[in-house]
Structure formats: structure tokens, C-alpha cells
Design a protein around this motif. Sequence first.
Motif, PDB file in Angstrom:
ATOM      1  N   GLN A  17       0.825  -1.200   0.000  1.00  0.00           N
ATOM      2  CA  GLN A  17       0.000   0.000   0.000  1.00  0.00           C
ATOM      3  C   GLN A  17       0.862   1.253   0.000  1.00  0.00           C
ATOM      4  O   GLN A  17       0.543   2.241  -0.664  1.00  0.00           O
ATOM      5  CB  GLN A  17      -0.937  -0.001   1.217  1.00  0.00           C
ATOM      6  N   ALA A  18       1.952   1.215   0.757  1.00  0.00           N
ATOM      7  CA  ALA A  18       2.854   2.363   0.814  1.00  0.00           C
ATOM      8  C   ALA A  18       3.488   2.620  -0.553  1.00  0.00           C
ATOM      9  O   ALA A  18       3.602   3.778  -0.996  1.00  0.00           O
ATOM     10  CB  ALA A  18       3.937   2.128   1.868  1.00  0.00           C
ATOM     11  N   LEU A  19       3.885   1.544  -1.236  1.00  0.00           N
ATOM     12  CA  LEU A  19       4.490   1.699  -2.561  1.00  0.00           C
ATOM     13  C   LEU A  19       3.468   2.242  -3.556  1.00  0.00           C
ATOM     14  O   LEU A  19       3.794   3.095  -4.392  1.00  0.00           O
ATOM     15  CB  LEU A  19       5.050   0.366  -3.042  1.00  0.00           C
ATOM     16  N   ALA A  20       2.228   1.771  -3.471  1.00  0.00           N
ATOM     17  CA  ALA A  20       1.180   2.277  -4.356  1.00  0.00           C
ATOM     18  C   ALA A  20       0.962   3.768  -4.123  1.00  0.00           C
ATOM     19  O   ALA A  20       0.743   4.532  -5.069  1.00  0.00           O
ATOM     20  CB  ALA A  20      -0.120   1.514  -4.122  1.00  0.00           C
ATOM     21  N   ALA A  21       1.046   4.196  -2.868  1.00  0.00           N
ATOM     22  CA  ALA A  21       0.894   5.620  -2.555  1.00  0.00           C
ATOM     23  C   ALA A  21       2.063   6.417  -3.113  1.00  0.00           C
ATOM     24  O   ALA A  21       1.891   7.519  -3.653  1.00  0.00           O
ATOM     25  CB  ALA A  21       0.795   5.813  -1.034  1.00  0.00           C
ATOM     26  N   ALA A  22       3.265   5.856  -3.014  1.00  0.00           N
ATOM     27  CA  ALA A  22       4.449   6.529  -3.570  1.00  0.00           C
ATOM     28  C   ALA A  22       4.334   6.658  -5.083  1.00  0.00           C
ATOM     29  O   ALA A  22       4.691   7.690  -5.668  1.00  0.00           O
ATOM     30  CB  ALA A  22       5.711   5.758  -3.193  1.00  0.00           C
ATOM     31  N   LEU A  23       3.821   5.609  -5.724  1.00  0.00           N
ATOM     32  CA  LEU A  23       3.626   5.652  -7.177  1.00  0.00           C
ATOM     33  C   LEU A  23       2.724   6.816  -7.561  1.00  0.00           C
ATOM     34  O   LEU A  23       3.019   7.550  -8.507  1.00  0.00           O
ATOM     35  CB  LEU A  23       3.017   4.331  -7.653  1.00  0.00           C
ATOM     36  N   LEU A  60      13.229   3.889  -4.220  1.00  0.00           N
ATOM     37  CA  LEU A  60      11.763   3.905  -4.148  1.00  0.00           C
ATOM     38  C   LEU A  60      11.170   4.220  -5.515  1.00  0.00           C
ATOM     39  O   LEU A  60      10.172   3.609  -5.930  1.00  0.00           O
ATOM     40  CB  LEU A  60      11.311   4.943  -3.118  1.00  0.00           C
ATOM     41  N   PHE A  61      11.776   5.157  -6.232  1.00  0.00           N
ATOM     42  CA  PHE A  61      11.293   5.527  -7.558  1.00  0.00           C
ATOM     43  C   PHE A  61      11.385   4.346  -8.519  1.00  0.00           C
ATOM     44  O   PHE A  61      10.470   4.092  -9.309  1.00  0.00           O
ATOM     45  CB  PHE A  61      12.097   6.712  -8.090  1.00  0.00           C
ATOM     46  N   ARG A  62      12.489   3.602  -8.451  1.00  0.00           N
ATOM     47  CA  ARG A  62      12.638   2.426  -9.315  1.00  0.00           C
ATOM     48  C   ARG A  62      11.555   1.395  -9.012  1.00  0.00           C
ATOM     49  O   ARG A  62      10.977   0.799  -9.930  1.00  0.00           O
ATOM     50  CB  ARG A  62      14.019   1.801  -9.119  1.00  0.00           C
ATOM     51  N   LYS A  63      11.291   1.183  -7.727  1.00  0.00           N
ATOM     52  CA  LYS A  63      10.242   0.225  -7.346  1.00  0.00           C
ATOM     53  C   LYS A  63       8.872   0.719  -7.821  1.00  0.00           C
ATOM     54  O   LYS A  63       8.021  -0.075  -8.246  1.00  0.00           O
ATOM     55  CB  LYS A  63      10.236   0.021  -5.834  1.00  0.00           C
ATOM     56  N   GLY A  69       4.791  -0.429 -14.318  1.00  0.00           N
ATOM     57  CA  GLY A  69       4.875  -1.326 -15.469  1.00  0.00           C
ATOM     58  C   GLY A  69       4.012  -2.558 -15.301  1.00  0.00           C
ATOM     59  O   GLY A  69       3.342  -3.002 -16.241  1.00  0.00           O
ATOM     60  N   GLU A  70       4.001  -3.114 -14.092  1.00  0.00           N
ATOM     61  CA  GLU A  70       3.230  -4.337 -13.840  1.00  0.00           C
ATOM     62  C   GLU A  70       1.728  -4.074 -13.873  1.00  0.00           C
ATOM     63  O   GLU A  70       0.960  -4.856 -14.436  1.00  0.00           O
ATOM     64  CB  GLU A  70       3.607  -4.912 -12.468  1.00  0.00           C
ATOM     65  N   GLU A  71       1.305  -2.970 -13.253  1.00  0.00           N
ATOM     66  CA  GLU A  71      -0.125  -2.724 -13.090  1.00  0.00           C
ATOM     67  C   GLU A  71      -0.744  -1.900 -14.218  1.00  0.00           C
ATOM     68  O   GLU A  71      -1.877  -2.156 -14.627  1.00  0.00           O
ATOM     69  CB  GLU A  71      -0.391  -2.013 -11.759  1.00  0.00           C
ATOM     70  N   LYS A  72      -0.034  -0.900 -14.691  1.00  0.00           N
ATOM     71  CA  LYS A  72      -0.629   0.050 -15.636  1.00  0.00           C
ATOM     72  C   LYS A  72      -0.249  -0.206 -17.080  1.00  0.00           C
ATOM     73  O   LYS A  72      -0.909   0.308 -17.993  1.00  0.00           O
ATOM     74  CB  LYS A  72      -0.225   1.488 -15.259  1.00  0.00           C
ATOM     75  N   LEU A  73       0.807  -0.969 -17.318  1.00  0.00           N
ATOM     76  CA  LEU A  73       1.257  -1.192 -18.696  1.00  0.00           C
ATOM     77  C   LEU A  73       1.094  -2.639 -19.151  1.00  0.00           C
ATOM     78  O   LEU A  73       1.690  -3.048 -20.141  1.00  0.00           O
ATOM     79  CB  LEU A  73       2.724  -0.762 -18.848  1.00  0.00           C
ATOM     80  N   ALA A  74       0.265  -3.387 -18.441  1.00  0.00           N
ATOM     81  CA  ALA A  74       0.043  -4.782 -18.834  1.00  0.00           C
ATOM     82  C   ALA A  74      -0.544  -4.877 -20.236  1.00  0.00           C
ATOM     83  O   ALA A  74      -0.320  -5.855 -20.960  1.00  0.00           O
ATOM     84  CB  ALA A  74      -0.886  -5.463 -17.829  1.00  0.00           C
TER      85      ALA A  74
END
Length: 199
Positions: A17-23, A60-63, A69-74
Motif C-alpha cells: 500500500q505504501a508503494l502504491a501511494a508513492a507511485l 523507491l522511484f525504481r520500485k 509497469g506491472e499494473e498500468k502497462l500490462a
Amino acid sequence: MEKTSTRGRPREFDTEQALAAALRVFWTKGYEGASLTDLTDAMGITRPSLYAAFGNKEALFRKALDLYGEEKLAYVGRALAAETARGVASNLLYGAIDTVTGDECRGCMGVMASVSCQSAEESIREDVSNRTESSRKALVARMEQAIADGDFAAPVEAETITRYLLAVLQGMAVQAGAGANREQLQQVAEATLAIWPSR
């Protein structure tokens, strides 16, 4: 998700969830525009927790780019698997519309990263450039196959048709970021497909 531990103490937040927020922060503000305060506020964590879980801002930016890429560019993978070059173009155009007109973030993080990271650390610029180039090469290879399959009605160069399609996609992303709605972008997609040089 189970909480992971650091030095024997459980983390008090969900890293996914934290990574999704950072994205979302990087997507809306870009790499340089996103401050550590912006990130920790959105993620609901402290700076020490950010460093312990993700490393520094660059890591964090790389992650976040990986998650994007995994979620939005499938849709890109599905597009490249289409039977014809026109099918590839159609899937890319309409898949991009779904991504760049999302409720939470508008525009394309990849395009934003390419533009906003020009003055960032060299390693970040290289990473963004490598990701962009990898996608471009995959599309060129698919267009080369389409040419070999006799998929075009007129002589076409794979590099040129790829750059044309990418220019349309990037333009749509910029327009979405500036407020263009789904219907307007669909009109762009329809116009692009109407002049697509396929049989």
C-alpha cells in the motif's frame, strides 16, 4: 499482507500500500517534484521507515516504476501479441487511454519520467531511458514481423512507423495531463487507425 520485520520489530504499515501511494506521488509530481515529505505523508510513514523498507528516494522511484509497469502497462504485452500491426496499434491506443485517463492520476508516468528526470541523477536518467528504449525496441521488432508478414498496404519502415505510433501515444498522454477527456482521446485513436497503412 503480513507485516515484515526490521531488526526484530514489526513494521506498522503495509509495504504494498505504501508503494502504491508513492507511485501516485511520483506519477503526479515527477521524480524531482516529489519531496521526501510528499512521499512520507502520502505513504503514512516516517523517513526512517521509508529508508528501512525501500532504501533511498531513487530506489523507491525504481520500485514505483516497476509497479507502474506491472499494473498500468500490462496492456502493452497484450498489444504486442495481437495478430496484426493494426491490432497492435489499436490495443496500444485504447490501452493507453484507459491508463492516462484514470481517476487517481492522469497522463503517463513514463512520459512524465522521461521529461522530468532530465536534470535528475544520471542513474535515474539511465534507468528511465533504458526502460523506454526496451519498449521501443520491442515495438520495432513487432513492426518488423508485421512487414515480413505483408501486413502493410504500402512500403513501411519499422523504425518510422514505431516512432509515429509512439509520438501519438505520447501526445495523448500529454493531452490527458492537460485535461483532455476519454472521448477526445478516443477521437485521436480513431483518426490514427483511420489512416493506419494496413491491408
